[in-house]
Write a protein that holds these residues in place. Structure first.
Motif, mmCIF file in Angstrom:
data_model
loop_
_atom_site.group_PDB
_atom_site.id
_atom_site.type_symbol
_atom_site.label_atom_id
_atom_site.label_comp_id
_atom_site.label_asym_id
_atom_site.label_seq_id
_atom_site.Cartn_x
_atom_site.Cartn_y
_atom_site.Cartn_z
ATOM 1 N N GLY A 136 -7.220 -33.417 8.903
ATOM 2 C CA GLY A 136 -7.614 -32.179 9.837
ATOM 3 C C GLY A 136 -7.374 -32.289 11.446
ATOM 4 O O GLY A 136 -6.779 -32.931 11.899
ATOM 5 N N THR A 137 -6.044 -30.859 11.556
ATOM 6 C CA THR A 137 -6.427 -30.683 12.732
ATOM 7 C C THR A 137 -6.289 -29.265 13.434
ATOM 8 O O THR A 137 -7.235 -28.169 12.255
ATOM 9 N N GLU A 138 -6.624 -28.552 14.432
ATOM 10 C CA GLU A 138 -6.618 -27.306 14.867
ATOM 11 C C GLU A 138 -6.007 -26.330 13.917
ATOM 12 O O GLU A 138 -5.001 -26.285 13.421
ATOM 13 N N SER A 139 -6.500 -24.940 13.761
ATOM 14 C CA SER A 139 -5.575 -24.272 12.631
ATOM 15 C C SER A 139 -5.065 -22.960 13.429
ATOM 16 O O SER A 139 -6.080 -23.027 14.622
ATOM 17 N N GLY A 140 -3.560 -22.663 13.684
ATOM 18 C CA GLY A 140 -3.642 -21.518 14.331
ATOM 19 C C GLY A 140 -1.657 -21.678 14.478
ATOM 20 O O GLY A 140 -1.108 -21.753 13.124
ATOM 21 N N ALA A 141 -1.712 -21.297 15.781
ATOM 22 C CA ALA A 141 -0.562 -21.366 15.817
ATOM 23 C C ALA A 141 0.042 -21.139 17.646
ATOM 24 O O ALA A 141 -0.438 -20.865 17.816
ATOM 25 N N SER A 142 1.343 -21.040 17.328
ATOM 26 C CA SER A 142 2.318 -21.958 19.085
ATOM 27 C C SER A 142 2.709 -21.269 19.238
ATOM 28 O O SER A 142 3.885 -21.494 20.310
ATOM 29 N N VAL A 143 2.925 -20.399 18.274
ATOM 30 C CA VAL A 143 3.887 -18.626 19.251
ATOM 31 C C VAL A 143 3.061 -17.522 18.756
ATOM 32 O O VAL A 143 3.235 -17.605 17.646
ATOM 33 N N ILE A 144 3.777 -16.969 20.030
ATOM 34 C CA ILE A 144 3.138 -15.559 19.428
ATOM 35 C C ILE A 144 4.301 -14.377 19.239
ATOM 36 O O ILE A 144 5.322 -14.404 20.435
ATOM 37 N N ASP A 145 4.370 -13.711 18.156
ATOM 38 C CA ASP A 145 5.725 -13.419 17.804
ATOM 39 C C ASP A 145 4.774 -11.273 18.328
ATOM 40 O O ASP A 145 4.412 -10.599 16.914
#
Length: 427
Positions: free
Chosen positions: A225-234
């Motif tokens: 597992g990893t953290e869920s989500g994104a590191s780019v905010i578009d």
């Protein structure tokens, strides 16, 4: 306020087994656990004119129907004109943020449940912070009531050492989102030398839903597992389009070959949260092996999960822990006790908090409570609406188009998205 309120929940409830159970669990939790009367309206076609919105104290717009920030024009206008409390749940909110903010303002939303922390939400929603909105940080999912009473099988005897299912996210989500793919790819490449029996796949056709996923997870000693989500905010959608276009015409290019100017904001604002899969693993007594992270402040390294360094340099130590039955069982038991049995992250607790938030919003609005709508009247309207939708011309054609689309190779889907379907998807 002790009087029962009348809530209209607008959503798109998927059929069982067609998508992740967490969407169904989230939608159903309001009706199961709220002290109020909840009427669920599940339709992408919007509200019919015969549905009187003034019969309700609040309209809740669920993320399942608001993922593209779109509602049918007439329904959006009716919600805008509605004088009661309007609540919005958002997910995947790192996409086209400016359009999301416009929709929130246009609809006149009062309370937004966001996955972002207070600091991140202030940066993302800065353009609408002065409009009297309330923001509440929420999780993407909670502990399913289906799993709360589940008695896990002991770690000893489970046939799979490490299991995992994931997909490669579009590159515009950023480096942190790619970790979901990389952890499975790298772990699988090293597992054989440590004698680990793995069932790991990142192929779309191998994804599991519903009972199939629960059964699979219950057979695994551990899950990645990893953290869920994104590191780019578009904010504008430009990053999504340009990066998708690059991938469309360079389908074999790895992430690190994406032109740097396309993802220059990667890591500036990160929206990362714990995945509902972590709750499922804890409930099923399956140990988590994960990259170090915050996990919404819920999971603690070495207490609730075995930390795997992102360069996988500690694979030997991880493999040794995976073979230690006492360590594994103790971690599984501790995770279940502290995360599941505590009830802190149950849907029941979540909805209790929601009811409290709703009371506050109704008090702020100072509006008399609505008369409500008898369940039999509401269900009759639903039945007539569904009959009209199912009988509408073209529905079979649209279903056929959907089947063709999902049968296409991913690269072909992407080419069509950035060419033929450009205006529809990115406009």
């Amino acid at each position: 306020m002790s009087h029962k309120k009348h809530i209209l929940l607008l959503c798109d409830r998927p059929a069982p087994g067609a998508n992740a159970d967490t969407i169904i669990d989230h939608i159903d939790s309001f009706g199961k656990h709220s002290q109020n009367q909840v009427h669920v309206w599940s339709s992408t076609a919007g509200f019919p004119e015969e549905l009187n919105l003034d019969a309700f104290d609040a309209i809740v717009i669920h993320y399942s129907i608001f993922s593209s920030h779109y509602l049918p024009d007439r329904t959006a206008e009716r919600i805008r004109q509605y004088r009661g409390v309007k609540i919005l749940f958002v997910q995947d909110e790192y996409r086209k943020v400016n359009r999301l903010c416009d929709a929130i303002s246009r609809l006149g939303i009062h309370l937004i449940y966001t996955n972002a922390t207070e600091d991140v939400s202030r940066r993302m929603y800065s353009s609408i912070l002065d409009r009297g909105l309330r923001f509440k940080t929420t999780l993407t999912g909670y502990v399913s009531s289906r799993l709360e009473g589940h008695i896990p099988k002991p770690i000893v005897g489970r046939p799979i050492d490490v299991g995992y299912r994931a997909r490669k996210c579009p590159y515009w989500f950023g480096r942190r989102s790619m970790e979901k793919y990389w952890i499975g790819q790298k772990f699988l490449s090293h597992a054989a030398q440590y004698g680990l029996a793995c069932d790991i796949s990142m192929r779309e056709k191998d994804r599991l839903y519903g009972e199939d996923w629960t059964t699979f997870l219950g057979k695994c000693r551990a899950v990645l597992g990893t953290e869920s989500g994104a590191s780019v905010i578009d904010f504008t959608g430009e990053i999504e389009y340009k990066t998708d276009r690059f991938q469309a015409f360079h389908p074999r290019a790895p992430f690190d070959e994406v032109p740097k100017e396309l993802l220059k904001t990667d890591g500036e604002i990160e929206l990362l949260v714990i995945s509902p899969r972590c709750f499922e693993a804890a409930a099923l007594g399956t140990v988590m092996v994960m990259y170090p992270g915050e996990y919404s402040g819920i999971l603690k390294q070495d207490d609730h999960y075995i930390a795997l360094e992102k360069d996988h340099s500690n694979m030997l130590q991880v493999a040794q822990k995976l073979r230690d039955n006492r360590l594994m069982q103790a971690m599984a038991d501790r995770s279940r006790h502290e995360i599941i049995e505590s009830g802190e992250y149950s849907y029941r607790t979540f909805v209790r908090s929601f009811d409290s938030d709703l009371d506050q919003e109704i008090e702020r609005a100072g509006r008399p409570l609505a008369a409500g709508m008898p369940s039999e009247v509401f269900e009759a309207i639903v039945k007539r609406h569904n009959a009209r939708i199912c009988g509408a011309r073209g529905s079979s054609f649209l279903q056929c188009c959907r089947r063709i689309w999902f049968a296409m190779p991913e690269f072909l889907q992407r080419v069509l998205r950035v060419t033929v379907l450009k205006k529809r998807i990115y406009g």
